[in-house]
Motif scaffolding. Structure first.
Motif, short mmCIF file in Angstrom:
data_model
loop_
_atom_site.label_atom_id
_atom_site.label_comp_id
_atom_site.label_asym_id
_atom_site.label_seq_id
_atom_site.Cartn_x
_atom_site.Cartn_y
_atom_site.Cartn_z
N UNK A 391 0.83 -1.21 0.00
CA UNK A 391 0.00 0.00 0.00
C UNK A 391 0.87 1.26 0.00
N UNK A 392 2.03 1.17 0.64
CA UNK A 392 2.95 2.31 0.62
C UNK A 392 3.57 2.47 -0.77
N UNK A 393 3.88 1.36 -1.40
CA UNK A 393 4.43 1.42 -2.76
C UNK A 393 3.43 2.14 -3.68
N UNK A 394 2.17 1.74 -3.55
CA UNK A 394 1.12 2.33 -4.41
C UNK A 394 1.03 3.84 -4.16
N UNK A 395 1.05 4.21 -2.89
CA UNK A 395 0.97 5.62 -2.53
C UNK A 395 2.20 6.39 -3.06
N UNK A 396 3.36 5.77 -2.96
CA UNK A 396 4.58 6.42 -3.45
C UNK A 396 4.54 6.64 -4.95
N UNK A 397 4.09 5.62 -5.67
CA UNK A 397 4.01 5.74 -7.13
C UNK A 397 2.95 6.79 -7.51
N UNK A 398 1.86 6.83 -6.75
CA UNK A 398 0.83 7.85 -7.00
C UNK A 398 1.42 9.26 -6.87
N UNK A 399 2.16 9.47 -5.77
CA UNK A 399 2.79 10.79 -5.56
C UNK A 399 3.77 11.11 -6.69
N UNK A 400 4.55 10.11 -7.08
CA UNK A 400 5.54 10.33 -8.13
C UNK A 400 4.86 10.66 -9.45
N UNK A 401 3.78 9.95 -9.74
CA UNK A 401 3.03 10.22 -10.97
C UNK A 401 2.57 11.68 -11.01
N UNK A 402 2.13 12.16 -9.87
CA UNK A 402 1.66 13.53 -9.76
C UNK A 402 2.81 14.52 -10.00
N UNK A 403 3.95 14.24 -9.41
CA UNK A 403 5.13 15.11 -9.59
C UNK A 403 5.52 15.17 -11.07
N UNK A 404 5.52 14.02 -11.73
CA UNK A 404 5.91 13.97 -13.15
C UNK A 404 4.89 14.74 -14.00
N UNK A 405 3.63 14.57 -13.66
CA UNK A 405 2.58 15.30 -14.39
C UNK A 405 2.77 16.81 -14.27
N UNK A 406 3.02 17.27 -13.06
CA UNK A 406 3.25 18.71 -12.85
C UNK A 406 4.47 19.19 -13.61
N UNK A 407 5.49 18.37 -13.59
CA UNK A 407 6.74 18.68 -14.29
C UNK A 407 6.47 18.83 -15.79
N UNK A 408 5.69 17.88 -16.31
CA UNK A 408 5.37 17.92 -17.74
C UNK A 408 4.55 19.16 -18.09
N UNK A 409 3.63 19.52 -17.22
CA UNK A 409 2.78 20.66 -17.55
C UNK A 409 3.59 21.96 -17.45
N UNK A 410 4.54 22.02 -16.47
CA UNK A 410 5.47 23.16 -16.39
C UNK A 410 6.28 23.27 -17.68
N UNK A 411 6.84 22.12 -18.11
CA UNK A 411 7.68 22.09 -19.31
C UNK A 411 6.90 22.58 -20.54
N UNK A 412 5.62 22.12 -20.65
CA UNK A 412 4.86 22.50 -21.84
C UNK A 412 4.49 23.98 -21.79
#
Lengths: 435, 435
Positions: A391-412
């Motif tokens: 469950x922690x792994x899932x939560x960690x990956x969820x947070x990371x996905x969000x960070x990458x999404x924000x990063x991508x939207x900043x980049x665009x």
């Protein structure tokens, strides 16, 4: 004696030290250990799954019965009884007496890290070339860097090291007037790439190395941690000569006893023993006797099944979460065993530059640059699924996905603002426990 | 992959390996372990004097309570709790907070042997010069040799290192166009010489080193094993800078857990940690927690008294037997602590050539040549009194006295027949456990 300052001694340092500096990401890892952060960075095995009470009793009895010799020095090569058990473990990995594996040619080391270090001492002069997968195990890169050797990376794909790329790398090194001394490889459940060298490539790789008079340094820490099936037989099981084979108890038993080994051709073994004696006199007798007793009296094969099942569940949770939470354009490997998934980000992103923002979002990973000697790897990162529960792994990956999404939207919105150029990897980028 | 032979890889060895060869006396040490031989060769502490049952219980409880982290990786510098205990032990040796000793500047190592190795890695380039006492600790010589450094020996007498000889050695090295990087010294209860650096020489030695910008590498394994009195305060307690201080639990607790340390100036400490991580990732967590618990919960100062009394009795037995059984012309030191007596034979005799005859007479020692980097030492030998009980020590010295007498009578009848010339010491002359 006063008036001297600490820096007065800088001019006394050896040449090899001048490349050593602590890196900026190192500090981030201490933050990664805070409880609110889901750390997908560390490669620590889940030792809480060991039968601790039984081990405690076993050790108490050992001290009672043979405490005096167990707490004293032993021979530099390591104790004979343990070297026999190591052969039993190697046989399980596919390296047995039928291919010449013998306790006499085993040297016990302080984890397989020291085995790497000893190989470097015996074979590497400053300026020598080592071939290694791209990416490669960070601890090995640290050893080669300390030996002042140059690492030339060889391309991998989902089937592991690419034979044609190996041929090309050897030719390129030769064309530059230098000579590669060995190929360092982790063929099974690669750290950090999470891939396994395919069966059909194994003889081919050995043939190429033999033809070019290149030693193979085969590191196999995860060979017994296959989830669906065992990995193909190790390179050492196909070649008696020319392969130095490294193993460890860190993943099958306990990392905190720091015991690993090297199986080497007899003449090389002699040099390894002498180098080890100069380095540590002898490996810890006490730990060796604990491991001997564990592997002779306790159900270690059943315990391996426990570990495999535990890590399989965590891998599954990680892969499912990646599918659920990663934005388009992110790719990852599908490990059949071991501890790691290797992510490839869309090209505009820089995993090292992104790290402080990830920590801020309470998730940690290891940026890809740690696994390359040449500063590349910015668009990669490593996730470890060995320690946190599903469950922690899932939560960690969820947070990371969000960070990458924000990063991508900043980049665009603003275009690439990552760090310019590719700084070479510096020693100590990644602390142990993370490695 | 067939057709290759082991020797095919000889041309791949690093430069430093070409000086490594197993020595002929090494084989004799395995014979020395036979029960009928009184071994005065080994430097193994008498671990049977430890409270083994209590230690067994302590370790079982440790595994039960904190087994999961204890059996996992830790930080490269070593655990903070142990580094605090190390400071408590160093304070007992005379190196405390008032002279700047702090847990933050301690690095935990795999015995102090690894600390020596790390210092060599951080400070020594091939061809660098190290100054060391004549004779010097065999394990240190092995490290310096592996680092391809040149050892220049400095004369000692019954009061330890001779300051004038140190000045001369520094001048001679400078005159040869080279530069010494550090002085390696064991000021208290020297291994193998059994002497202690006199109080009145200590400031003088530090002043000389400071003036010549020479680091001091102070190795103090026996500092807490003074029989009549404590040795003079360590060099490190007189100088905050310029001294690297090495310690070990091998003699005060247990050699088989392989834990030692280095106290280094902060900037140097950083380099040492990085070098250690490249070599072993981290010291064994499990062993560190055992030592922490031993030094926080068990009566270690009382245990030290037990050890001191035990070794004092053995030293007395040895010195009495030397007086009773040695022929005229043999001289020896009178150690005030530690494990060793250093013998000087009449000049015609060669301790290395005599070794097979001694083994034949069922007594073993370490020939003096093992303790010199330059092949000298043939007229010396080291006796260890730490392991055999007093009556065995007496019997061993009796046998040795007889061997020397026979040797002398042969010499007076036939003239010197010892080996011609002085072969340089080779790596691996003396195996660990003997060191």
């Amino acid at each position: 004696m006063s008036g001297t300052t600490l820096d007065d001694y800088t001019d006394l340092y050896a040449q090899r030290v001048h490349g050593m500096k602590a890196s900026e990401i190192r500090a981030l890892f201490s933050v990664a250990n805070r409880p609110e952060v889901v750390s997908l960075a560390g490669g620590s095995p889940y030792t809480a799954a060991l039968p601790l009470d039984a081990i405690g009793e076993m050790v108490a009895e050992l001290i009672q019965r043979e405490g005096a010799p167990a707490l004293n020095y032993c021979v530099g090569q390591g104790e004979a009884a343990l070297r026999e058990q190591i052969c039993a473990v190697m046989a399980e990995e596919g390296v047995d007496a039928s291919v010449g594996a013998s306790p006499d040619d085993v040297v016990v080391t302080t984890g397989s890290q020291q085995a790497l270090d000893l190989v470097a001492r015996v074979f590497l002069d400053p300026g020598d070339v080592v071939l290694a997968e791209a990416p490669s195990y960070v601890g090995a890169l640290g050893v080669f860097q300390a030996a002042e050797a140059d690492v030339v990376h060889v391309q991998m794909d989902d089937d592991g090291l690419v034979p044609e790329a190996l041929e090309e790398a050897i030719a390129a090194v030769a064309a530059s007037g230098r000579r590669a001394k060995f190929l360092y490889t982790v063929p099974a459940f690669h750290n950090p790439a999470g891939v396994t060298l395919a069966e059909e490539r194994r003889e081919r790789i050995l043939e190429i190395c033999q033809r070019h008079h290149l030693l193979v340094l085969e590191d196999n820490p995860y060979g017994l941690l296959g989830f669906e099936e065992q990995p193909p037989a190790p390179l050492r099981s196909r070649a008696r000569d020319g392969v130095l084979y490294l193993g460890t108890f860190s993943k099958t038993f306990a990392a905190g006893i720091r015991l690993g080994w090297i199986l080497a051709p007899h003449a090389v073994r002699d040099k390894i023993v002498m180098a080890s004696e100069a380095s540590i006199l002898c490996p810890p007798t006490f730990n060796q006797r604990i491991a001997t007793r564990y592997f002779t009296t306790m159900p270690w094969r059943e315990q391996l099944k426990v570990f495999r099942e535990l890590y399989r569940e965590r891998r599954d949770a990680t892969l499912a979460a990646l599918t659920d939470f990663m934005p388009d354009g992110v790719r990852w490997t599908h490990p059949g065993g071991g501890f790691y998934v290797w992510l490839t980000l869309p090209e505009a992103l820089d995993s090292k530059a992104m790290m402080p923002r990830a920590i801020n979002a309470r998730v940690a990973y290891v940026p890809g640059t740690g696994f390359y000697a040449d500063g590349s790897g910015t668009s990669h990162l490593r996730l470890s699924y060995c320690f946190p529960p599903p469950e922690r792994l899932r939560e960690g990956v969820r947070r990371l996905g969000h960070v990458i999404e924000e990063e991508l939207s900043l980049r665009s919105t603003f275009g690439a603002t990552g760090s310019a150029g590719a700084p070479r990897r510096v020693a100590g980028d990644v602390p142990p426990g993370i490695a």
